[in-house]
Design a protein around this motif. Structure first.
Motif, short mmCIF file in Angstrom:
data_model
loop_
_atom_site.label_atom_id
_atom_site.label_comp_id
_atom_site.label_asym_id
_atom_site.label_seq_id
_atom_site.Cartn_x
_atom_site.Cartn_y
_atom_site.Cartn_z
N PHE A 86 44.43 29.06 31.04
CA PHE A 86 43.43 28.60 32.23
C PHE A 86 43.69 29.32 33.47
CE2 PHE A 86 41.38 26.01 35.55
CZ PHE A 86 39.99 26.31 35.14
N ALA A 87 42.89 30.28 33.91
CA ALA A 87 43.31 31.11 35.06
C ALA A 87 42.80 30.18 36.22
CB ALA A 87 42.70 32.24 35.03
N GLY A 88 43.81 30.27 37.39
CA GLY A 88 43.46 29.41 38.70
C GLY A 88 43.18 30.38 39.56
N GLY A 89 42.93 31.63 39.85
CA GLY A 89 42.79 32.58 40.72
C GLY A 89 43.78 33.65 41.12
N THR A 90 43.75 34.15 42.24
CA THR A 90 44.69 35.37 42.53
C THR A 90 45.86 34.95 43.18
OG1 THR A 90 42.61 36.67 42.50
CG2 THR A 90 44.66 37.67 43.51
N GLY A 91 46.97 35.24 42.75
CA GLY A 91 48.29 34.53 43.25
C GLY A 91 48.87 35.56 44.20
N ALA A 92 50.00 35.34 44.80
CA ALA A 92 50.54 35.92 45.97
C ALA A 92 50.82 37.62 45.81
CB ALA A 92 52.01 35.22 46.04
N ASN A 93 50.99 38.14 44.47
CA ASN A 93 51.14 39.49 44.51
C ASN A 93 49.83 40.18 43.82
OD1 ASN A 93 51.19 38.77 41.92
ND2 ASN A 93 53.24 39.42 41.45
N GLY A 94 48.92 39.35 44.17
CA GLY A 94 47.49 40.11 43.67
C GLY A 94 47.40 39.76 42.28
N ASP A 95 48.22 39.17 41.24
CA ASP A 95 47.85 39.18 39.97
C ASP A 95 47.22 37.79 39.81
OD1 ASP A 95 49.34 41.35 39.28
OD2 ASP A 95 51.21 40.22 38.85
N THR A 96 46.56 37.49 38.67
CA THR A 96 46.00 36.24 38.15
C THR A 96 47.07 35.25 38.18
OG1 THR A 96 44.27 37.21 37.23
CG2 THR A 96 44.43 34.99 36.66
N VAL A 97 47.05 33.84 38.53
CA VAL A 97 47.94 32.98 38.23
C VAL A 97 47.01 31.81 37.31
CG1 VAL A 97 49.34 33.29 40.32
CG2 VAL A 97 47.28 31.78 40.53
N TYR A 98 48.01 31.09 36.64
CA TYR A 98 47.61 30.06 35.72
C TYR A 98 48.09 28.96 35.83
CZ TYR A 98 46.15 34.41 33.34
OH TYR A 98 45.61 35.58 33.05
N VAL A 99 47.36 27.87 35.38
CA VAL A 99 47.71 26.30 35.41
C VAL A 99 48.94 26.09 34.85
CG1 VAL A 99 46.94 24.09 35.43
CG2 VAL A 99 45.55 25.55 36.34
N CYS A 100 50.08 25.47 35.45
CA CYS A 100 51.30 25.28 34.24
C CYS A 100 51.76 24.06 34.69
CB CYS A 100 52.48 26.34 34.49
SG CYS A 100 53.25 26.44 36.01
N ARG A 101 52.94 23.43 34.12
CA ARG A 101 53.41 22.16 34.37
C ARG A 101 54.90 22.52 33.82
NH1 ARG A 101 51.29 17.46 30.24
NH2 ARG A 101 52.09 18.24 28.38
N ALA A 102 55.83 21.59 34.30
CA ALA A 102 57.08 21.56 33.85
C ALA A 102 57.89 20.25 34.15
CB ALA A 102 57.92 22.85 34.39
N GLU A 103 58.82 20.19 33.45
CA GLU A 103 59.42 18.74 33.48
C GLU A 103 60.51 19.09 34.44
OE1 GLU A 103 60.97 17.88 29.84
OE2 GLU A 103 59.09 17.45 29.09
N HIS A 104 60.70 18.34 35.64
CA HIS A 104 61.68 18.53 36.75
C HIS A 104 62.46 17.41 37.00
CE1 HIS A 104 63.02 20.82 39.97
NE2 HIS A 104 63.28 19.71 40.81
N PRO A 105 63.64 17.39 37.27
CA PRO A 105 64.66 16.07 37.46
C PRO A 105 64.21 15.41 38.68
CG PRO A 105 66.07 18.20 37.20
CD PRO A 105 64.61 18.82 37.25
N SER A 106 64.15 14.19 38.71
CA SER A 106 63.78 13.49 40.13
C SER A 106 65.22 13.20 40.68
CB SER A 106 63.28 12.10 39.63
OG SER A 106 63.33 11.33 40.69
N LYS A 107 65.03 13.23 42.09
CA LYS A 107 66.12 13.08 42.98
C LYS A 107 66.38 11.67 42.95
CE LYS A 107 65.03 14.36 47.00
NZ LYS A 107 65.38 14.61 48.37
N THR A 108 65.71 10.58 42.73
CA THR A 108 65.89 9.26 43.00
C THR A 108 65.96 8.38 41.53
OG1 THR A 108 63.50 9.05 43.33
CG2 THR A 108 64.94 9.22 45.26
N SER A 109 65.60 9.01 40.35
CA SER A 109 65.54 8.36 39.26
C SER A 109 66.13 9.19 38.24
CB SER A 109 63.95 7.90 38.81
OG SER A 109 63.91 7.84 37.55
#
Ligand SMILES: *[C@@H]1O[C@H](CO)[C@@H](O)[C@H](O)[C@H]1NC(C)=O
Ligand SMILES: *[C@@H]1O[C@H](CO)[C@@H](O)[C@H](O)[C@H]1NC(C)=O
Ligand SMILES: *[C@@H]1O[C@H](CO)[C@@H](O)[C@H](O)[C@H]1NC(C)=O
Length: 224
Positions: A86-109
């Motif tokens: 699923f494309a979300g628009g035009t990103g920083a370098n002029g390329d198409t960017v896409y919706v992603c998600r990632a697991e990221h460590p919490s600072k507090t849990s």
């Protein structure tokens, strides 16, 4: 039967708490090779959005069509496919960017967060906003659908959502994170809406940048 009624049924069933749906989702991710997860949830606009989520799997069954399925697929920077992403628009370098998600460590849990962000095909990086930084991830999920017309970006602001808003993840404290889009310096930034913050945020040149005005990603035909 109206979806509202079904929704109430799901919510009143003690086994199907939002937390549990998320838990099942994680299990699916770990357990399958293809790693197709179905923990996208829908949230109904209400005074208490926490209490009104249903799982993507449920939504798909309700519509009786897997061809129309909207799902998250796990990829890595070394090996990803943009087919049906699923494309979300035009990103920083002029390329198409896409919706992603990632697991990221919490600072507090000890628990991780699952955070929606921007995927850059040019370097295969999914950047998610957290702790005032843009955090690059090389293992991530892309939002996949054969029918992007089922999704729409709704114009909103200050932490408000729309009917049919898609849940894109959660914090370490099981608060929903929604999928946002806003523009900065003329390009599109895909990120998260954390209701407690009353605004959207996304990765911009290494930093987490905030916006009170944003588009939130929703299902078009949620009312079916
Ligand atoms: C990349 O992914 C495809 C599809 O999942 C798989 O068939 C292929 O072996 C993978 N390639 C590498 C180098 O991991
Ligand atoms: C990937 O490319 C984007 C767009 O050019 C850039 O903003 C980002 O910092 C890059 N990420 C990495 C990890 O190189
Ligand atoms: C939608 O976004 C535009 C700016 O892009 C803004 O001027 C307008 O007020 C927004 N509308 C709503 C209903 O939020």
């Amino acid at each position: 039967m109206k979806l509202e009624d079904n929704l109430n049924e799901v919510l009143s069933s003690p086994g199907l708490t939002r937390k549990r749906i998320a838990f099942i989702g994680i299990g699916v991710l770990v357990a399958t090779v293809v790693c197709i997860s179905v923990i996208v949830a829908v949230s109904v606009k209400s005074s208490s959005p926490k209490s009104s989520s249903i799982s993507m799997r449920y939504y798909t069954e309700r519509l009786g069509s897997t061809a129309d399925a909207i799902k998250w697929v796990r990829y890595s920077s070394q090996n990803f496919s943009l087919t049906d992403a699923f494309a979300g628009g035009t990103g920083a370098n002029g390329d198409t960017v896409y919706v992603c998600r990632a697991e990221h460590p919490s600072k507090t849990s000890y628990k991780d967060e699952l955070i929606p962000g921007t995927f850059f095909p040019s370097n295969g990086s999914c950047e998610v906003p957290y702790d005032d930084k843009a955090n690059p991830h090389s293992v991530f999920d892309l939002l996949i659908t054969k029918n992007p017309s089922r999704l729409l970006w709704a114009n909103e602001s200050k932490g408000k959502l729309q009917s049919g808003t898609i849940s894109g993840g959660y914090t370490a404290y099981d608060e929903e994170l929604y999928i946002s889009r806003f523009r900065t310096y003329g390009y599109t930034v895909l990120g998260k809406i954390h209701l407690a913050h009353m605004k959207a945020s996304g990765p911009v040149e290494g930093y987490e940048r905030y916006s009170e005005d944003y588009d939130v990603l929703c299902f078009v035909d949620y009312e079916l």
